[in-house]
Design a protein around this motif. Structure first.
Motif, PDB file in Angstrom:
ATOM      1  N   PHE A   1      49.442  37.533  37.381  1.00  0.00           N
ATOM      2  CA  PHE A   1      48.470  38.401  38.036  1.00  0.00           C
ATOM      3  C   PHE A   1      48.466  39.794  37.419  1.00  0.00           C
ATOM      4  CE2 PHE A   1      46.041  40.258  41.411  1.00  0.00           C
ATOM      5  CZ  PHE A   1      46.617  41.495  41.661  1.00  0.00           C
TER       6      PHE A   1
ATOM      7  N   ALA B   1      41.518  46.383  44.804  1.00  0.00           N
ATOM      8  CA  ALA B   1      42.295  46.262  46.029  1.00  0.00           C
ATOM      9  C   ALA B   1      43.788  46.149  45.747  1.00  0.00           C
ATOM     10  CB  ALA B   1      41.821  45.051  46.833  1.00  0.00           C
ATOM     11  N   ASP B   2      44.127  45.649  44.560  1.00  0.00           N
ATOM     12  CA  ASP B   2      45.538  45.499  44.199  1.00  0.00           C
ATOM     13  C   ASP B   2      45.645  45.528  42.691  1.00  0.00           C
ATOM     14  OD1 ASP B   2      48.179  44.632  43.660  1.00  0.00           O
ATOM     15  OD2 ASP B   2      48.221  43.397  45.464  1.00  0.00           O
TER      16      ASP B   2
ATOM     17  N   TYR C   1      44.054  37.771  35.102  1.00  0.00           N
ATOM     18  CA  TYR C   1      45.393  37.254  34.841  1.00  0.00           C
ATOM     19  C   TYR C   1      45.650  37.284  33.333  1.00  0.00           C
ATOM     20  CZ  TYR C   1      45.171  35.093  39.507  1.00  0.00           C
ATOM     21  OH  TYR C   1      45.068  34.872  40.864  1.00  0.00           O
TER      22      TYR C   1
ATOM     23  N   PHE D   1      37.932  29.756  37.799  1.00  0.00           N
ATOM     24  CA  PHE D   1      38.423  30.407  36.596  1.00  0.00           C
ATOM     25  C   PHE D   1      37.431  30.313  35.442  1.00  0.00           C
ATOM     26  CE2 PHE D   1      42.822  31.724  37.177  1.00  0.00           C
ATOM     27  CZ  PHE D   1      43.126  31.148  38.393  1.00  0.00           C
TER      28      PHE D   1
ATOM     29  N   GLN E   1      39.664  29.932  43.921  1.00  0.00           N
ATOM     30  CA  GLN E   1      39.358  30.757  42.768  1.00  0.00           C
ATOM     31  C   GLN E   1      38.695  29.880  41.709  1.00  0.00           C
ATOM     32  OE1 GLN E   1      42.473  33.836  41.549  1.00  0.00           O
ATOM     33  NE2 GLN E   1      43.688  32.342  42.633  1.00  0.00           N
TER      34      GLN E   1
ATOM     35  N   PRO F   1      49.659  31.614  34.603  1.00  0.00           N
ATOM     36  CA  PRO F   1      48.925  32.875  34.709  1.00  0.00           C
ATOM     37  C   PRO F   1      49.733  33.925  35.456  1.00  0.00           C
ATOM     38  CG  PRO F   1      47.507  31.013  35.233  1.00  0.00           C
ATOM     39  CD  PRO F   1      48.900  30.475  35.142  1.00  0.00           C
TER      40      PRO F   1
ATOM     41  N   SER G   1      38.738  29.935  49.940  1.00  0.00           N
ATOM     42  CA  SER G   1      39.880  30.577  49.290  1.00  0.00           C
ATOM     43  C   SER G   1      40.011  30.150  47.836  1.00  0.00           C
ATOM     44  CB  SER G   1      41.156  30.207  50.058  1.00  0.00           C
ATOM     45  OG  SER G   1      41.238  28.789  50.163  1.00  0.00           O
TER      46      SER G   1
ATOM     47  N   TYR H   1      43.224  42.743  41.156  1.00  0.00           N
ATOM     48  CA  TYR H   1      42.296  42.080  42.065  1.00  0.00           C
ATOM     49  C   TYR H   1      41.271  43.094  42.551  1.00  0.00           C
ATOM     50  CZ  TYR H   1      40.906  40.647  46.845  1.00  0.00           C
ATOM     51  OH  TYR H   1      40.209  40.348  47.996  1.00  0.00           O
TER      52      TYR H   1
ATOM     53  N   TYR I   1      39.551  38.439  39.963  1.00  0.00           N
ATOM     54  CA  TYR I   1      40.947  38.570  39.563  1.00  0.00           C
ATOM     55  C   TYR I   1      41.053  38.525  38.041  1.00  0.00           C
ATOM     56  CZ  TYR I   1      41.770  36.778  44.359  1.00  0.00           C
ATOM     57  OH  TYR I   1      41.779  36.568  45.715  1.00  0.00           O
TER      58      TYR I   1
ATOM     59  N   SER J   1      48.694  46.133  41.182  1.00  0.00           N
ATOM     60  CA  SER J   1      50.138  46.203  40.988  1.00  0.00           C
ATOM     61  C   SER J   1      50.634  45.351  39.817  1.00  0.00           C
ATOM     62  CB  SER J   1      50.856  45.757  42.261  1.00  0.00           C
ATOM     63  OG  SER J   1      50.517  44.429  42.593  1.00  0.00           O
ATOM     64  N   GLY J   2      49.801  44.459  39.304  1.00  0.00           N
ATOM     65  CA  GLY J   2      50.220  43.610  38.195  1.00  0.00           C
ATOM     66  C   GLY J   2      49.956  44.198  36.821  1.00  0.00           C
TER      67      GLY J   2
END
Lengths: 115, 113
Positions: A45, A55-56, A35, A106, A104, A43, A102, A48, A33, A58-59
């Motif tokens: 987004f 995969a994403d 940020y 950093f 993350q 942070p 799950s 990703y 990810y 959109s940020g």
């Protein structure tokens, strides 16, 4: 073991220039990810990756921002025609494969200053 | 889309006193919730998380949080704080696919002797 590393730690550039920020995730982590953290904010987004693909995304704020992860490990965030408003700390985080954890992890961030 | 609100930007507290850092979220779907801590000059690290099961979640360093679905809250608590707890705390939310995390604006906890 080694954590997430980001280079450079600091980057000062002039308005209009191109910059690349690098992220080395923890070995074996498939998720990555990016940020952006502005002063006094949490942070935000940006993008990703799961493996090599975004995969994403959109940020990403506009088409001046682009990120790649060609071999599913190291990632580079690229910013074209930098603006003063791009000044922020850019954070990278990685996570183990789905189903393992799950959490993350950093990196320390890259502080970008656009003059 | 989801959003996170941390109502207090700064919380001053004396050592050994209890503390609660508030977090409220907005989402139209089921969420997973996290608290991260950022010590001075260090990166973000996970304190605790809620994925499913018991709504009371215990984390590192004596912190705990309670998921309250009806109030859409995930407040962080510690019964007795130490000077070393001085840091900035961020609440975050994501959904089932972990594609995107939304963070609050952070709460700076300042523990005084």
């Amino acid at each position: 073991g080694a954590g997430v590393s980001q280079t450079p730690s600091n980057k000062v550039t002039e308005k209009g220039k191109y910059v690349e920020l690098r992220c080395d995730p923890i070995s074996g982590h498939t998720a990555l990810y990016w940020y952006r953290q502005s002063l006094g904010q949490g942070p935000e987004f940006l993008i990703y990756f799961q493996g090599t693909g975004a995969a994403d995304d959109s940020g990403l704020p506009n088409d001046r921002f682009f990120a790649v992860r060609p071999e599913g490990s190291v990632s580079t965030l690229k910013i074209q025609r930098t603006e003063r408003g791009d000044s922020a700390v850019y954070l990278c985080a990685s996570s183990p494969p789905p189903g393992q954890s799950s959490e993350q992890f950093f990196g320390p961030g890259t502080r970008l200053t656009v003059l | 889309a989801q959003s996170v609100t941390q109502l207090d930007s700064q919380v001053p507290v004396f050592e050994e006193a209890p503390v609660e850092l508030r977090c409220n979220y907005s989402s139209s779907v089921s969420v997973y919730l996290f608290w991260y801590v950022q010590y001075p000059n260090q990166g973000l690290q996970l304190l605790l998380k809620y994925l499913s099961g018991s709504t009371l979640v215990k984390g590192i360093n004596g912190f705990e949080a309670e998921f309250n679905k009806s109030q859409t809250s995930f407040h962080l608590r510690k019964p007795s704080v130490h000077i070393s707890d001085t840091a900035e705390y961020f609440c975050a939310v994501t959904t089932y696919n972990f594609n995107k995390f939304y963070f609050g604006s952070g709460t700076k906890l300042n523990v005084k002797p």
